[in-house]
Design an enzyme around this catalytic site. Structure first.
Site, PDB file in Angstrom:
ATOM      1  N   CYS A 114       5.977  -6.690 -31.024  1.00  0.00           N
ATOM      2  CA  CYS A 114       5.506  -7.508 -32.148  1.00  0.00           C
ATOM      3  C   CYS A 114       6.619  -7.855 -33.128  1.00  0.00           C
ATOM      4  O   CYS A 114       6.507  -8.812 -33.889  1.00  0.00           O
ATOM      5  CB  CYS A 114       4.367  -6.806 -32.880  1.00  0.00           C
ATOM      6  SG  CYS A 114       2.921  -6.612 -31.840  1.00  0.00           S
ATOM      7  N   HIS A 250       4.137 -10.752 -39.824  1.00  0.00           N
ATOM      8  CA  HIS A 250       3.494 -10.590 -38.525  1.00  0.00           C
ATOM      9  C   HIS A 250       1.989 -10.487 -38.780  1.00  0.00           C
ATOM     10  O   HIS A 250       1.555  -9.806 -39.703  1.00  0.00           O
ATOM     11  CB  HIS A 250       4.012  -9.328 -37.844  1.00  0.00           C
ATOM     12  CG  HIS A 250       3.250  -8.966 -36.603  1.00  0.00           C
ATOM     13  ND1 HIS A 250       2.947  -9.885 -35.630  1.00  0.00           N
ATOM     14  CD2 HIS A 250       2.711  -7.789 -36.198  1.00  0.00           C
ATOM     15  CE1 HIS A 250       2.271  -9.292 -34.670  1.00  0.00           C
ATOM     16  NE2 HIS A 250       2.108  -8.018 -34.991  1.00  0.00           N
ATOM     17  N   ASN A 280      -3.740 -11.168 -33.176  1.00  0.00           N
ATOM     18  CA  ASN A 280      -2.368 -10.662 -33.089  1.00  0.00           C
ATOM     19  C   ASN A 280      -1.716 -11.254 -31.837  1.00  0.00           C
ATOM     20  O   ASN A 280      -2.071 -10.880 -30.723  1.00  0.00           O
ATOM     21  CB  ASN A 280      -2.406  -9.137 -33.036  1.00  0.00           C
ATOM     22  CG  ASN A 280      -1.027  -8.510 -32.999  1.00  0.00           C
ATOM     23  OD1 ASN A 280      -0.032  -9.194 -32.760  1.00  0.00           O
ATOM     24  ND2 ASN A 280      -0.967  -7.212 -33.229  1.00  0.00           N
TER      25      ASN A 280
HETATM   26  O1  UT7 Z   1       1.078  -5.674 -33.854  1.00  0.00           O
HETATM   27  C1  UT7 Z   1       1.479  -4.393 -33.547  1.00  0.00           C
HETATM   28  C2  UT7 Z   1       1.131  -3.460 -34.605  1.00  0.00           C
HETATM   29  N1  UT7 Z   1      -0.267  -3.161 -34.574  1.00  0.00           N
HETATM   30  C3  UT7 Z   1      -0.923  -3.085 -35.701  1.00  0.00           C
HETATM   31  O2  UT7 Z   1      -0.370  -3.344 -36.733  1.00  0.00           O
HETATM   32  C4  UT7 Z   1      -2.332  -2.604 -35.656  1.00  0.00           C
HETATM   33  C5  UT7 Z   1      -2.513  -1.597 -36.730  1.00  0.00           C
HETATM   34  N2  UT7 Z   1      -3.842  -1.018 -36.799  1.00  0.00           N
HETATM   35  C6  UT7 Z   1      -4.936  -1.726 -37.138  1.00  0.00           C
HETATM   36  O3  UT7 Z   1      -4.913  -2.917 -37.316  1.00  0.00           O
HETATM   37  C7  UT7 Z   1      -6.200  -0.937 -37.358  1.00  0.00           C
HETATM   38  O4  UT7 Z   1      -5.902   0.434 -37.304  1.00  0.00           O
HETATM   39  C8  UT7 Z   1      -7.342  -1.265 -36.370  1.00  0.00           C
HETATM   40  C9  UT7 Z   1      -7.916  -2.642 -36.662  1.00  0.00           C
HETATM   41  C10 UT7 Z   1      -6.806  -1.196 -34.955  1.00  0.00           C
HETATM   42  C11 UT7 Z   1      -8.479  -0.245 -36.519  1.00  0.00           C
HETATM   43  O5  UT7 Z   1      -8.915  -0.170 -37.861  1.00  0.00           O
HETATM   44  P1  UT7 Z   1      -9.089   1.255 -38.576  1.00  0.00           P
HETATM   45  O6  UT7 Z   1      -9.669   1.000 -39.886  1.00  0.00           O
HETATM   46  O7  UT7 Z   1      -7.751   1.941 -38.526  1.00  0.00           O
HETATM   47  O8  UT7 Z   1     -10.156   1.991 -37.664  1.00  0.00           O
HETATM   48  P2  UT7 Z   1     -10.016   3.313 -36.775  1.00  0.00           P
HETATM   49  O9  UT7 Z   1      -9.084   3.093 -35.625  1.00  0.00           O
HETATM   50  O10 UT7 Z   1      -9.735   4.472 -37.680  1.00  0.00           O
HETATM   51  O11 UT7 Z   1     -11.479   3.424 -36.194  1.00  0.00           O
HETATM   52  C12 UT7 Z   1     -12.619   3.572 -37.034  1.00  0.00           C
HETATM   53  C13 UT7 Z   1     -13.866   3.604 -36.167  1.00  0.00           C
HETATM   54  C14 UT7 Z   1     -13.766   4.566 -34.977  1.00  0.00           C
HETATM   55  O12 UT7 Z   1     -14.999   5.202 -34.845  1.00  0.00           O
HETATM   56  P3  UT7 Z   1     -15.216   6.707 -35.385  1.00  0.00           P
HETATM   57  O13 UT7 Z   1     -14.203   7.543 -34.670  1.00  0.00           O
HETATM   58  O14 UT7 Z   1     -14.977   6.637 -36.877  1.00  0.00           O
HETATM   59  O15 UT7 Z   1     -16.637   6.985 -35.006  1.00  0.00           O
HETATM   60  C15 UT7 Z   1     -13.550   3.663 -33.801  1.00  0.00           C
HETATM   61  O16 UT7 Z   1     -14.020   4.209 -32.612  1.00  0.00           O
HETATM   62  O17 UT7 Z   1     -14.114   2.308 -35.590  1.00  0.00           O
HETATM   63  C16 UT7 Z   1     -14.349   2.447 -34.183  1.00  0.00           C
HETATM   64  N3  UT7 Z   1     -13.927   1.225 -33.521  1.00  0.00           N
HETATM   65  C17 UT7 Z   1     -14.737   0.155 -33.367  1.00  0.00           C
HETATM   66  N4  UT7 Z   1     -16.011  -0.072 -33.744  1.00  0.00           N
HETATM   67  C18 UT7 Z   1     -16.536  -1.276 -33.465  1.00  0.00           C
HETATM   68  C19 UT7 Z   1     -12.731   0.933 -32.963  1.00  0.00           C
HETATM   69  N5  UT7 Z   1     -12.749  -0.312 -32.472  1.00  0.00           N
HETATM   70  C20 UT7 Z   1     -13.967  -0.814 -32.715  1.00  0.00           C
HETATM   71  C21 UT7 Z   1     -14.581  -2.060 -32.427  1.00  0.00           C
HETATM   72  N6  UT7 Z   1     -15.865  -2.238 -32.835  1.00  0.00           N
HETATM   73  N7  UT7 Z   1     -13.936  -3.075 -31.812  1.00  0.00           N
END
Ligand code: UT7
Length: 323
Positions: A114, A250, A280
């Site tokens: 990225c 980005h 992304n």
């Molecule tokens: O470009 C390269 C660099 N990459 C990035 O910059 C990405 C950086 N990270 C992010 O953008 C975010 O961390 C995400 C969008 C990937 C995730 O957001 P988050 O607020 O960090 O959520 P999380 O990973 O802590 O997950 C929260 C909850 C989890 O459930 P539990 O464990 O709290 O029950 C996940 O299982 O959300 C759940 N979850 C979803 N729920 C519905 C994960 N993906 C989904 C989904 N739909 N698609």
């Protein structure tokens, strides 16, 4: 007098197929609401089955050349940032070179995921400043749809396909921060963080693999590292955050974009945001945002821009340029 790499053309290409968040509700335990609020993404483009990264890259390059009023004969080098090249080799850049009808100069790919476009820009700038090229096409192009695990809701809803390109040209400047062109760069990587974001396959491990990400861990690194690299690049140019007209970040997550702008002390009015429409697109996201930002009438000649990106590696960096 000082040599500068000045942007003289910009363009982009997005595949025809647009996929809204609601499509994923049919096959995954997810909602449009979750994707919008957690990432800011509303839709993304996916390449057709027979459409490759070099196809997207060639169209973006043609648009950038047309914007510059130049042809492939005027270009000395192509630097293409991608992690999803058509073939293991040759480089996607040499394929674009052939498609553009460019029979001189040289072309190569840069792989920093990225952060790829920031690394490509920095390399192209070095080629120009060292006199190895006068005009360089710098392209970011990706087909991340090819490395998605469609059963993994935590990753497959976040990424999209696309390409963007700039034409950089050697011009004379005064050697001050008032010059047009690239004013400073800052590149970083730290391979200890490999497991936060990687593809679990490759040539040497004999598979294609799928993208794996510990999103919340990457998030924890992102705002701090992006702010620091932007400030480092700005200070190398003798500038401060308050001098910036546009952050062109980005486009991974609106919350990372907002957090970084806030830490830099800039309002969202000074940020080009395309994540809602593109998702992304990895190395393509910054040149796509530069091109769309110009089309929207946001980015104008003379504006001070800082681009910043972080991704797999971890690898991250920033480029400060005056448009
Ligand atoms: O470009 C390269 C660099 N990459 C990035 O910059 C990405 C950086 N990270 C992010 O953008 C975010 O961390 C995400 C969008 C990937 C995730 O957001 P988050 O607020 O960090 O959520 P999380 O990973 O802590 O997950 C929260 C909850 C989890 O459930 P539990 O464990 O709290 O029950 C996940 O299982 O959300 C759940 N979850 C979803 N729920 C519905 C994960 N993906 C989904 C989904 N739909 N698609």
């Amino acid at each position: 007098m000082a040599g500068r790499s000045v942007v003289v053309g910009v363009g982009h290409y997005l595949p025809e197929r647009i996929v809204p968040n609601s499509e994923f509700e049919k096959t995954l335990d997810t909602t449009d609401e979750w994707i919008r609020t957690r990432s800011g993404i509303e839709r993304r483009h996916f390449a057709a089955d027979d459409e490759t990264t070099s196809d997207l890259a060639t169209k973006a390059a043609e648009a950038a050349l047309a914007d510059a009023g130049l042809t492939a004969d005027d270009i000395d080098a192509i630097v293409l940032a991608t992690s999803t090249a058509d073939l293991t080799f040759p480089s996607a850049a040499t394929m674009v070179q052939a498609r553009l009808g460019m029979t001189k100069g040289f072309a190569f790919d840069v792989q920093a995921v990225c952060a790829g476009f920031v690394f490509a820009l920095s390399n192209a700038n070095a080629l120009i400043l060292s006199g190895q090229a006068k005009r360089v096409l710098v392209i970011g192009a990706e087909t991340f749809s090819r490395i998605m695990d469609w059963t993994d809701r935590s990753t497959c809803v976040l990424f999209g396909d696309g390409a963007g390109a700039l034409v950089l040209e050697a011009q004379d400047g005064e050697g001050t921060a008032a010059d047009r062109g690239i004013l400073a760069t800052d590149l970083n990587s730290d391979g200890r963080y490999k497991d936060l974001l990687y593809v679990d396959g490759g040539v040497s491990t004999q598979s294609t693999g799928h993208l794996r990400m510990q999103g919340n861990q990457v998030f924890r690194h992102a705002v701090e590292k992006l702010t620091k690299t932007a400030e480092t690049a700005l200070s190398r140019a003798g500038l401060r955050c308050a001098d910036v007209d546009w952050i062109v970040p980005h486009q991974a997550n609106i919350r990372i974009i907002q957090g970084t702008a806030k830490k830099m002390g800039l309002p969202m009015e000074n940020v080009v945001v395309t994540v809602q429409d593109h998702g992304n697109t990895s190395a393509a996201s910054i040149p796509l945002a530069l091109s769309v930002g110009k089309q929207r009438g946001q980015i104008k000649p003379g504006d001070l821009i800082v681009t910043e990106a972080i991704g797999g590696g971890l690898a991250w960096g920033a480029v400060v340029l005056r448009w």
